[in-house]
Scaffold this motif. Structure first.
Motif, PDB file in Angstrom:
ATOM      1  N   HIS A   3     -59.752 -39.372 -38.129  1.00  0.00           N
ATOM      2  CA  HIS A   3     -58.500 -38.839 -38.683  1.00  0.00           C
ATOM      3  C   HIS A   3     -58.391 -37.342 -38.421  1.00  0.00           C
ATOM      4  CE1 HIS A   3     -55.143 -38.313 -41.429  1.00  0.00           C
ATOM      5  NE2 HIS A   3     -55.805 -37.354 -42.041  1.00  0.00           N
ATOM      6  N   THR A   4     -59.507 -36.614 -38.559  1.00  0.00           N
ATOM      7  CA  THR A   4     -59.501 -35.165 -38.324  1.00  0.00           C
ATOM      8  C   THR A   4     -59.194 -34.858 -36.866  1.00  0.00           C
ATOM      9  OG1 THR A   4     -61.135 -34.895 -40.094  1.00  0.00           O
ATOM     10  CG2 THR A   4     -60.865 -33.058 -38.563  1.00  0.00           C
ATOM     11  N   ILE A   5     -59.721 -35.680 -35.968  1.00  0.00           N
ATOM     12  CA  ILE A   5     -59.431 -35.495 -34.534  1.00  0.00           C
ATOM     13  C   ILE A   5     -57.942 -35.668 -34.267  1.00  0.00           C
ATOM     14  CG2 ILE A   5     -59.776 -36.505 -32.246  1.00  0.00           C
ATOM     15  CD1 ILE A   5     -62.662 -37.098 -33.071  1.00  0.00           C
ATOM     16  N   ASP A   6     -57.343 -36.746 -34.838  1.00  0.00           N
ATOM     17  CA  ASP A   6     -55.908 -36.983 -34.634  1.00  0.00           C
ATOM     18  C   ASP A   6     -55.085 -35.818 -35.173  1.00  0.00           C
ATOM     19  OD1 ASP A   6     -56.528 -39.405 -33.521  1.00  0.00           O
ATOM     20  OD2 ASP A   6     -56.191 -40.555 -35.356  1.00  0.00           O
ATOM     21  N   LEU A   7     -55.445 -35.343 -36.370  1.00  0.00           N
ATOM     22  CA  LEU A   7     -54.705 -34.243 -36.989  1.00  0.00           C
ATOM     23  C   LEU A   7     -54.867 -32.960 -36.176  1.00  0.00           C
ATOM     24  CD1 LEU A   7     -52.974 -33.638 -39.516  1.00  0.00           C
ATOM     25  CD2 LEU A   7     -55.083 -32.922 -40.659  1.00  0.00           C
ATOM     26  N   ALA A   8     -56.098 -32.695 -35.732  1.00  0.00           N
ATOM     27  CA  ALA A   8     -56.361 -31.470 -34.965  1.00  0.00           C
ATOM     28  C   ALA A   8     -55.635 -31.494 -33.629  1.00  0.00           C
ATOM     29  CB  ALA A   8     -57.863 -31.309 -34.760  1.00  0.00           C
ATOM     30  N   GLU A   9     -55.543 -32.658 -32.999  1.00  0.00           N
ATOM     31  CA  GLU A   9     -54.832 -32.748 -31.723  1.00  0.00           C
ATOM     32  C   GLU A   9     -53.349 -32.466 -31.899  1.00  0.00           C
ATOM     33  OE1 GLU A   9     -55.858 -36.644 -30.367  1.00  0.00           O
ATOM     34  OE2 GLU A   9     -57.540 -35.925 -29.137  1.00  0.00           O
ATOM     35  N   ARG A  10     -52.759 -32.945 -33.000  1.00  0.00           N
ATOM     36  CA  ARG A  10     -51.332 -32.705 -33.242  1.00  0.00           C
ATOM     37  C   ARG A  10     -51.054 -31.241 -33.601  1.00  0.00           C
ATOM     38  NH1 ARG A  10     -51.698 -37.670 -36.110  1.00  0.00           N
ATOM     39  NH2 ARG A  10     -51.655 -36.546 -38.098  1.00  0.00           N
ATOM     40  N   GLN A  11     -51.957 -30.632 -34.363  1.00  0.00           N
ATOM     41  CA  GLN A  11     -51.717 -29.277 -34.857  1.00  0.00           C
ATOM     42  C   GLN A  11     -52.406 -28.203 -34.026  1.00  0.00           C
ATOM     43  OE1 GLN A  11     -52.905 -29.371 -38.976  1.00  0.00           O
ATOM     44  NE2 GLN A  11     -51.201 -30.713 -39.573  1.00  0.00           N
ATOM     45  N   GLY A  12     -53.188 -28.601 -33.036  1.00  0.00           N
ATOM     46  CA  GLY A  12     -53.876 -27.642 -32.206  1.00  0.00           C
ATOM     47  C   GLY A  12     -55.010 -26.924 -32.915  1.00  0.00           C
ATOM     48  N   ASP A  13     -55.655 -27.589 -33.902  1.00  0.00           N
ATOM     49  CA  ASP A  13     -56.748 -26.976 -34.667  1.00  0.00           C
ATOM     50  C   ASP A  13     -58.089 -27.223 -33.988  1.00  0.00           C
ATOM     51  OD1 ASP A  13     -54.997 -26.084 -36.552  1.00  0.00           O
ATOM     52  OD2 ASP A  13     -55.302 -27.789 -37.924  1.00  0.00           O
ATOM     53  N   LYS A  14     -59.106 -26.510 -34.507  1.00  0.00           N
ATOM     54  CA  LYS A  14     -60.483 -26.701 -34.064  1.00  0.00           C
ATOM     55  C   LYS A  14     -61.352 -27.007 -35.282  1.00  0.00           C
ATOM     56  CE  LYS A  14     -60.290 -23.644 -30.030  1.00  0.00           C
ATOM     57  NZ  LYS A  14     -60.972 -22.539 -29.310  1.00  0.00           N
ATOM     58  N   PHE A  15     -62.482 -27.664 -35.043  1.00  0.00           N
ATOM     59  CA  PHE A  15     -63.448 -27.898 -36.116  1.00  0.00           C
ATOM     60  C   PHE A  15     -64.826 -28.081 -35.506  1.00  0.00           C
ATOM     61  CE2 PHE A  15     -61.916 -32.164 -35.041  1.00  0.00           C
ATOM     62  CZ  PHE A  15     -63.093 -32.871 -34.930  1.00  0.00           C
ATOM     63  N   ALA A  16     -65.823 -28.121 -36.369  1.00  0.00           N
ATOM     64  CA  ALA A  16     -67.219 -28.247 -35.913  1.00  0.00           C
ATOM     65  C   ALA A  16     -67.870 -29.432 -36.611  1.00  0.00           C
ATOM     66  CB  ALA A  16     -67.997 -26.976 -36.209  1.00  0.00           C
TER      67      ALA A  16
END
Length: 852
Positions: free
Chosen positions: A440-453
């Motif tokens: 879910h975090t990957i999908d959200l980050a791809e839509r919003q252009g975010d990064k995470f670790a």
């Protein structure tokens, strides 16, 4: 009280109207027999027509074949009785054109024949499907035939005035009585589909009809006493059949309705589901008014006029509730229960009420919603509220609403969900929940252009703590470590226990190393602090691998794999450390995956081969040979064991390979008998993991049996680390091997956990001095001192010593001076294949014979 417990014939209410009517008719007969006759006959005619009208109009609802058959027949019986009445002497209506006076009696006899046959067949009709129109027209035809016969003087004479009844009339009455008797018998023998009350009343009616027929055999004048008695019996007969058919079936729906209401009330009150009777007529009326005003989209209208929905909610009234409602809402206060229910209804979300209004507006068949509200004790309840949307306006005044308490079910579902998604020991998310959250975090980050670790954490030295202090202390350590992870992470981070001592943390909202490193350092310091395990202070550390999104991957599996690879790199770098994923790590991981695939193929294709290096005495006698594995790679050629043995020990491949080495070495050793008078032993290296994962005594025994090698010709070489790991289990297995006669040798002695206490506990026979101590001989004083110390210690413990890595004659001579009996190394021979080793033994044998 059951239906059969009361006989309807014993009811005073049944006979009283008939008795009063009979008295009235007897009085009338004293003044005018014709009037008496007309009233009596018209009563039977009216009963016949009423019975038909009732049965015909209700045939689609009651579906009583018995009733419909009788009604169709009695309609035409009544029609013929009407002709009998109208042609009776003195009526002067239909008999003025006929030459004789017995036409009315002819109609009577024909009608009684028809009635008797109807009663005879009616029990059989009760068990069959009766079609109304064909039966009706059949009886119409019979009645028409009788009418034609009578009016055309084709019917036999029945009465001669002054003489009385004819023989045909008298015998007909007797025959009719016989038919009625047969009808009475068939009623009880074949009338299974007829209700008890109807059966009793119709039986009594048949008896009355039989008595009437007997009475009609005695009169001489149509105005005689027997004629009066016969008509009174006929009156009683029709009164009974009227009660059996008409009154019983009119009362039946009302009695069944009353019983149904009683059953509903019992069901309503005793039902474990909360039930409300709700008056929605006000809601329906207001919605219809909105429709008349031209509203087409109710949802949009309610959104634009938000005051309408609360106003409509105030028009709802609960007219009744059951006991389960009181229990569900803890209604033990002085407040009226219905008022409590209305109050609770108004606590429901307005959005749900709007959905219900829209469902009514759209004329949907039913409404079903899951809701959460609070009872009068302020306890949270989860329930399913459902009801059928009425089809008529009147039904809106009394709508049954069910409220099913699903609080426990929701709690159970929540419990099951937690068990499926959270670790029971630590309370952290498990692998299933973590991977879903990561996706879910990957999908959200791809839509919003975010990064995470993604952090992959493994506890260092956890296994030693778990094995030393026990599993309960291991669980406590895992729980304490989980608490430290939570205490030193942000609220937005998702922490999970993936398996065993492996954890993962999803650091959302950041992908910059300069932000991540302080967080990771804080976690490492926290995990490295001492743990108090029930009085045992224990210190461990952690290794953390870090993968970044999107730099290191955009898939769940890729990120987990790369973080795991980075974690192993951190372990290789000394543990208590962290490492970001790099391309070099990826290349190394790929190399290992390729190596694993190649090794699996190598085991299947038998690409491995054993080489042997002799172990000899100072007198050049071969006493043993160490089996050394070699890999004949199809592309790379001969691969050194240094490249693949450590990797195989990290995986499960060491077990099948180790078993093959042991079996092949024993088979090869059996061939050495042909080359030596005293064949040498064979020495095989055994991995620590083999002792941990296999039953070595059983395996060795099976292989010795299969190959025929005696146990005293086998030596198993173990490492010093085996003496530390799983001590009790290891000692038990080693003792079993020694009892079998297998010798044990400590390989690379001096490089590991050298301890006299371990040597004393473990049943070893040989010590092999590591080559690193031999290489400096005889010139290095430190190596010389260590070798002398080992030889001295071994002598005191009565252990034999083998010096590995002897490459020069000076090393061999120096070891001889120290009385080291056995040597091994390139000075004697490099490791050679089985065929060459056999030649080596032949050379030694010939050399020995020549010296002799």
């Amino acid at each position: 009280m059951t239906e059969r417990s009361v006989n309807p014939l014993f009811s005073t209410a049944l006979w009283l109207p008939a008795a009063l009517a009979s008295i009235f008719l007897l009085i009338i007969a004293q003044f005018s027999f014709l009037f008496f006759h007309t009233l009596a006959e018209f009563f039977s005619i009216i009963v016949s027509f009423v019975m038909f009208a009732f049965a015909w109009s209700t045939r689609r609802f009651i579906r009583n074949n018995f009733l419909l058959f009788l009604a169709c027949g009695y309609f035409w019986v009544g029609a013929l009785d009407l002709l009998h009445t109208l042609t009776y002497r003195g009526m002067q209506l239909l008999n003025e054109h006929h030459t004789h006076d017995d036409i009315a009696i002819q109609f009577w006899i024909g009608t009684r024949y028809l009635e008797a046959l109807i009663l005879l067949y009616s029990p059989f009709a009760a068990r069959q499907k009766v079609r109304g129109k064909p039966i009706f027209f059949l009886f119409a035809c019979i009645s028409l035939i009788i009418t034609v016969l009578v009016f055309n003087d084709l019917f036999p004479r029945t009465f001669i005035d002054g003489e009385g009844l004819t023989d045909f009339k008298i015998y007909s009455e007797y025959l009719i009585d016989l038919i009625l008797l047969a009808a009475l018998i068939s009623l009880f023998r074949c009338g299974e589909g007829i209700r008890y009350r109807e059966k009793q009343l119709i039986a009594a009616s048949i008896v009355m009809t039989m008595l009437a027929e007997l009475a009609f055999t005695f009169y001489v004048s149509v105005y005689g006493l027997s004629n009066i008695v016969g008509h009174l019996f006929k009156l009683a007969s029709y009164w009974l059949i009227f009660n059996a058919i008409v009154i019983s079936n009119i009362k039946k729906p009302y009695s069944e309705l009353l019983a149904s209401e009683r059953r509903f009330r019992r069901l309503f009150e005793n039902n474990e589901v909360a039930l409300w009777n709700v008056d929605l007529s006000g809601v329906h009326g207001e919605l219809e008014n909105l429709r008349k005003r031209g509203v087409t989209n109710l949802r949009q209208h309610l959104y634009e006029n938000r005051e309408i929905a609360p106003a409509l909610a105030d028009t709802i009234h609960i007219t009744d509730i059951n006991t389960a409602s009181l229990e569900l809402f803890s209604a033990e206060t002085d407040l009226d229960p219905r008022a409590q229910s209305e109050q609770l209804m108004r606590t429901l979300p307005m959005s749900m009420f709007v959905e219900q209004l829209c469902a009514i507006w759209e004329r949907q068949p039913n409404i079903r919603h899951e809701v959460v509200f609070r009872n009068v004790d302020n306890e949270e309840l989860a329930a399913i509220v459902s009801f059928q949307i009425p089809e008529t306006i009147l039904e809106y005044a009394n709508v049954p609403v069910s409220v099913v308490d699903i609080t426990q079910r929701k709690q159970d579902e929540q419990k099951i969900w937690r068990q499926a998604n959270f670790d029971q020991l630590t309370g952290l998310a498990n692998r299933n929940y973590f991977t879903d959250s990561l996706s879910h975090t990957i999908d959200l980050a791809e839509r919003q252009g975010d990064k995470f670790a993604l952090l992959y954490i493994d506890l260092d030295r956890f296994k030693q703590v778990n094995d030393t202090l026990g599993h309960s202390m291991g669980d406590k350590l895992l729980n304490d470590a989980a608490k430290r992870l939570k205490e030193n992470s942000r609220k937005s981070d998702i922490i999970a226990r993936l398996a065993g001592d492996e954890f993962a943390i999803l650091l959302s909202g950041t992908g910059r190393p300069e932000v991540i490193e302080p967080l990771v350092t804080k976690l490492l310091n926290s995990l490295a602090a001492p743990y108090d395990l029930s009085g045992n202070e224990t210190t461990i550390s952690a290794s953390i691998g870090i993968a970044l999104f999107p730099e290191d991957g955009c898939e769940v599996a890729d990120l987990l794999r790369k973080a795991d690879s980075a974690m192993y790199k951190a372990k290789e770098d000394g543990r208590n450390n962290f490492h970001f994923f790099t391309e070099e790590i990826e290349k190394e991981a790929l190399r290992k995956r390729q190596l694993e695939q190649d090794l699996n193929r190598a085991i299947e294709n038998q690409e491995f081969e054993l080489y042997y290096q002799p172990i000899e005495t100072l007198d050049a006698e071969v006493i043993s040979a160490e089996a050394l594995i070699r890999w004949n790679h199809p592309l790379r050629g001969l691969v050194s064991p240094i490249e693949f043995i450590p990797f195989m020990e990290e995986t499960s491949l060491i077990a099948p390979l180790g078993e093959w080495i042991l079996k092949q070495a024993c088979q090869d050793a059996m061939h050495w008998d042909h080359h030596c008078s005293v064949p040498p032993k064979v020495s095989v290296n055994i991995s620590t993991r083999q002792f941990q994962n296999q039953n070595m005594p059983a395996l060795v025994k099976q292989i010795l049996t299969d190959t025929g090698l005696s146990a005293d010709r086998l030596t198993l070489e173990i490492t010093e680390s085996l003496m530390i790991d799983d001590e009790d289990s290891t000692i038990h297995q080693l003792n079993s091997l020694r009892l079998m006669g297998v010798a044990l040798s400590v390989d690379d002695f001096g490089t590991g956990y050298s301890s006299l206490s371990y040597l004393k506990k473990f049943p070893v026979s040989y010590l092999k001095i590591d080559r690193s101590f031999i290489q400096g001989l005889p010139n290095c004083q430190e190596d010389s001192a260590l070798v002398e110390a080992i030889l001295s210690m071994a002598e005191s413990l009565r252990l034999q010593v083998v010096a590995e890595g002897v490459e020069t004659s000076s090393q061999a001579n120096y070891l001889a001076s120290l009385k080291c009996r056995y040597i091994q190394g390139y000075w004697l021979s490099k490791p050679i294949p089985q065929h060459d080793f056999c030649n080596y033994l032949n050379t030694k044998l010939n050399s020995h014979q020549s010296r002799t």
